[in-house]
Enzyme design. Structure first.
Site, PDB file in Angstrom:
ATOM      1  CB  SER A 229      94.615  27.723  21.841  1.00  0.00           C
ATOM      2  OG  SER A 229      94.407  29.114  21.989  1.00  0.00           O
TER       3      SER A 229
ATOM      4  CG  HIS B  39      92.567  28.561  17.951  1.00  0.00           C
ATOM      5  ND1 HIS B  39      91.414  28.611  17.207  1.00  0.00           N
ATOM      6  CD2 HIS B  39      92.391  29.443  18.967  1.00  0.00           C
ATOM      7  CE1 HIS B  39      90.581  29.471  17.755  1.00  0.00           C
ATOM      8  NE2 HIS B  39      91.144  29.990  18.831  1.00  0.00           N
TER       9      HIS B  39
ATOM     10  CG  ASP C 253      91.188  33.622  20.117  1.00  0.00           C
ATOM     11  OD1 ASP C 253      91.968  32.672  20.199  1.00  0.00           O
ATOM     12  OD2 ASP C 253      90.073  33.647  20.660  1.00  0.00           O
TER      13      ASP C 253
ATOM     14  N   GLY D 164      92.327  31.321  28.105  1.00  0.00           N
ATOM     15  CA  GLY D 164      92.503  29.881  28.260  1.00  0.00           C
ATOM     16  C   GLY D 164      92.310  29.425  29.696  1.00  0.00           C
TER      17      GLY D 164
ATOM     18  CG  ASP E 136      88.670  27.620  21.084  1.00  0.00           C
ATOM     19  OD1 ASP E 136      89.381  27.278  22.057  1.00  0.00           O
ATOM     20  OD2 ASP E 136      88.782  28.714  20.519  1.00  0.00           O
TER      21      ASP E 136
ATOM     22  N   GLY F 170      88.746  24.272  27.025  1.00  0.00           N
ATOM     23  CA  GLY F 170      88.608  23.255  28.070  1.00  0.00           C
ATOM     24  C   GLY F 170      88.826  21.838  27.572  1.00  0.00           C
TER      25      GLY F 170
HETATM   26  O1  LIG Z   1      90.192  30.890  21.829  1.00  0.00           O
HETATM   27  C1  LIG Z   1      90.318  30.706  22.993  1.00  0.00           C
HETATM   28  C2  LIG Z   1      89.583  31.547  23.940  1.00  0.00           C
HETATM   29  O2  LIG Z   1      88.921  32.535  23.216  1.00  0.00           O
HETATM   30  C3  LIG Z   1      91.266  29.635  23.441  1.00  0.00           C
HETATM   31  O3  LIG Z   1      91.700  28.996  22.285  1.00  0.00           O
HETATM   32  C4  LIG Z   1      90.687  28.618  24.361  1.00  0.00           C
HETATM   33  O4  LIG Z   1      90.245  29.163  25.530  1.00  0.00           O
HETATM   34  C5  LIG Z   1      91.642  27.450  24.545  1.00  0.00           C
HETATM   35  O5  LIG Z   1      92.255  27.424  25.770  1.00  0.00           O
HETATM   36  P1  LIG Z   1      92.124  26.187  26.781  1.00  0.00           P
HETATM   37  O6  LIG Z   1      92.345  24.954  25.971  1.00  0.00           O
HETATM   38  O7  LIG Z   1      93.176  26.445  27.784  1.00  0.00           O
HETATM   39  O8  LIG Z   1      90.717  26.235  27.321  1.00  0.00           O
END
Ligand SMILES: O=C(CO)[C@H](O)[C@H](O)COP(=O)(O)O
Length: 137
Positions: free
Chosen positions: A10, A35, A37, A59, A86, A88
């Protein structure tokens, strides 16, 4: 038909001042997709379903295992659909998502924050492939 694993770091967790080099770095380390958003209106039939495993927006949040029921139901109904999870996701949570049937894995902090991001990308892919072997049997 077996869906292929797709590992998608991401870009929310990347260095925004160096997006192009961050994108190249992740592909060079073994990522399949990146990825980002971006909200768009879709006119095409469904090609992929995204199950959010954290609250959307940022994230570093905790994985929500209770979302795996949705993934399991979708996988049972649609064996060849790309199912993306997507949020955690990393070495300690990937097996829950993979065994539920997710094949597209978005991971931000676990990839960008790792000393060896390629190892995490590879671990995520291996977990999906290993879980898929159990579906086939
Ligand atoms: O789209 C997202 C939030 O909208 C991020 O991609 C997601 O939170 C990924 O981050 P992490 O892997 O650190 O949780």
């Amino acid at each position: 038909m077996v869906v292929t694993p797709k590992i998608a770091p991401s870009m929310l967790s990347s260095d925004f001042a160096n997006l192009a080099s961050e994108a190249h770095r992740m592909f060079n380390l073994g990522a399949d997709w990146l990825h980002m958003d971006i909200m768009v209106e879709a006119e095409n039939p469904v090609e992929m379903v995204l199950v959010m495993t954290v609250e959307p927006g940022f994230g570093g949040q905790k994985f929500m295992p209770e979302m795996m029921d949705k993934v399991r139901i979708l996988r049972m109904k649609y064996p060849s659909l790309d199912i993306e999870v997507d949020g955690g996701l990393g070495p300690s949570t990937i097996d829950m998502a993979a065994s539920a049937g997710a094949n597209c894995i978005v991971a931000g902090s676990s990839v960008f924050g790792a000393p060896e991001p390629a190892q995490v990308i590879s671990l995520l892919r291996n977990s999906v492939e290993k879980a898929q072997q159990t579906f086939i049997q």
